[in-house]
Motif scaffolding. Sequence first.
Motif, PDB file in Angstrom:
ATOM      1  N   PHE A   1       0.839  -1.201   0.000  1.00 36.30           N
ATOM      2  CA  PHE A   1       0.000   0.000   0.000  1.00 36.30           C
ATOM      3  C   PHE A   1       0.872   1.248   0.000  1.00 36.30           C
ATOM      4  N   TYR A   2       1.873   1.272   0.867  1.00 34.22           N
ATOM      5  CA  TYR A   2       2.750   2.439   0.961  1.00 34.22           C
ATOM      6  C   TYR A   2       3.453   2.699  -0.371  1.00 34.22           C
ATOM      7  N   SER A   3       4.032   1.642  -0.951  1.00 31.17           N
ATOM      8  CA  SER A   3       4.845   1.839  -2.144  1.00 31.17           C
ATOM      9  C   SER A   3       4.014   2.211  -3.364  1.00 31.17           C
TER      10      SER A   3
ATOM     11  N   PRO B   1       4.602   7.248  -5.215  1.00 29.71           N
ATOM     12  CA  PRO B   1       4.452   8.145  -6.368  1.00 29.71           C
ATOM     13  C   PRO B   1       4.014   9.554  -5.968  1.00 29.71           C
ATOM     14  N   GLN B   2       3.200   9.663  -4.915  1.00 27.98           N
ATOM     15  CA  GLN B   2       2.778  10.983  -4.463  1.00 27.98           C
ATOM     16  C   GLN B   2       3.931  11.753  -3.820  1.00 27.98           C
ATOM     17  N   ILE B   3       4.794  11.021  -3.085  1.00 32.81           N
ATOM     18  CA  ILE B   3       5.996  11.652  -2.542  1.00 32.81           C
ATOM     19  C   ILE B   3       6.876  12.150  -3.682  1.00 32.81           C
ATOM     20  N   GLY B   4       7.001  11.327  -4.725  1.00 34.82           N
ATOM     21  CA  GLY B   4       7.780  11.728  -5.891  1.00 34.82           C
ATOM     22  C   GLY B   4       7.217  12.968  -6.555  1.00 34.82           C
ATOM     23  N   LYS B   5       5.903  13.057  -6.589  1.00 36.03           N
ATOM     24  CA  LYS B   5       5.252  14.231  -7.186  1.00 36.03           C
ATOM     25  C   LYS B   5       5.544  15.488  -6.375  1.00 36.03           C
ATOM     26  N   ILE B   6       5.491  15.368  -5.042  1.00 31.22           N
ATOM     27  CA  ILE B   6       5.679  16.526  -4.173  1.00 31.22           C
ATOM     28  C   ILE B   6       7.147  16.940  -4.101  1.00 31.22           C
ATOM     29  N   VAL B   7       8.038  15.960  -3.898  1.00 29.44           N
ATOM     30  CA  VAL B   7       9.451  16.264  -3.654  1.00 29.44           C
ATOM     31  C   VAL B   7      10.225  16.490  -4.947  1.00 29.44           C
ATOM     32  N   ALA B   8       9.986  15.613  -5.929  1.00 30.77           N
ATOM     33  CA  ALA B   8      10.775  15.655  -7.153  1.00 30.77           C
ATOM     34  C   ALA B   8       9.997  16.181  -8.353  1.00 30.77           C
TER      35      ALA B   8
ATOM     36  N   GLU C   1       7.137  -0.253  -9.513  1.00 29.28           N
ATOM     37  CA  GLU C   1       6.723  -1.390 -10.332  1.00 29.28           C
ATOM     38  C   GLU C   1       7.913  -2.280 -10.675  1.00 29.28           C
ATOM     39  N   SER C   2       9.085  -1.682 -10.890  1.00 32.88           N
ATOM     40  CA  SER C   2      10.269  -2.465 -11.231  1.00 32.88           C
ATOM     41  C   SER C   2      10.686  -3.357 -10.065  1.00 32.88           C
ATOM     42  N   ILE C   3      10.432  -2.916  -8.843  1.00 32.54           N
ATOM     43  CA  ILE C   3      10.719  -3.749  -7.673  1.00 32.54           C
ATOM     44  C   ILE C   3       9.822  -4.984  -7.685  1.00 32.54           C
ATOM     45  N   ARG C   4       8.552  -4.778  -8.011  1.00 29.91           N
ATOM     46  CA  ARG C   4       7.606  -5.896  -8.009  1.00 29.91           C
ATOM     47  C   ARG C   4       7.923  -6.920  -9.108  1.00 29.91           C
ATOM     48  N   ARG C   5       8.533  -6.482 -10.187  1.00 32.48           N
ATOM     49  CA  ARG C   5       8.845  -7.399 -11.282  1.00 32.48           C
ATOM     50  C   ARG C   5      10.213  -8.066 -11.122  1.00 32.48           C
ATOM     51  N   PHE C   6      10.975  -7.652 -10.117  1.00 25.51           N
ATOM     52  CA  PHE C   6      12.306  -8.222  -9.931  1.00 25.51           C
ATOM     53  C   PHE C   6      12.191  -9.634  -9.366  1.00 25.51           C
TER      54      PHE C   6
END
Length: 243
Positions: A177-179, A184-191, A202-207
Amino acid sequence: MSEEVSFGYENVDPVEKTRRVGAVFSNVAAKYDIMNDAMSGGMHRLWKDRFVSRVKPQPGEAILDMAGGTGDIAFRMADRGAEVVVADINQDMLDVGVERAMQRGIDGLVWSCQNAEQLTYIDKQFDAYTIAFGIRNVTHIDRALAEAYRVLKYGGRFYCLEFSTMTWPGMKEAYDFYSHRLVPQIGKIVAGDEESYRYLIESIRRFPPMPEFERMIRDAGFVRTRVEPIMGGLVAIHSGWKA
């Protein structure tokens, strides 16, 4: 039918994956280290310290830090006297690393733009090969492992730090849930970049899971392979030796 590889949850042509991954890291390079702190609550620093303690870099050793980007692993190993080459396929990430090294007064590192699947180094050149949070973004992981094996000296060691599959009961669901929802929302705000961080999750889940990735390391020729889960497999340190 042409070969396809995963880009997050999407399957794409290998050339297209390489292009897209390059774009992701060019987009996030400037905020990469800030986002690592924001996403992990600073825990990534402890994971990297533990990783380098396992590598045991020695004074004068030649170490290739692949996907070394902004220098976090290389700085730690250089502090122990190792002669480190920082390699990354993305020049924007390397540029951030060079700037950070200058700010910290760290000299002696070699910075090189390299494709993990086609390294320009000669056979048996390095005492150790490290890659932290980078191998899951390689288009053909088996080719990168083969190259790691090739450039290591006999007796050389391979160490990989990567996100994996959490096995702690109850925590997996909370982390999913967090990831998927919050990172992505943290990425939107910070970066200012939601989509790049959506891909990275998603790349973590496919590893591949830990046992499967260990098998891939063995298939590349490494012996005495080992997996060290951290925080129930949230991340893992994989290692092997070139016999």
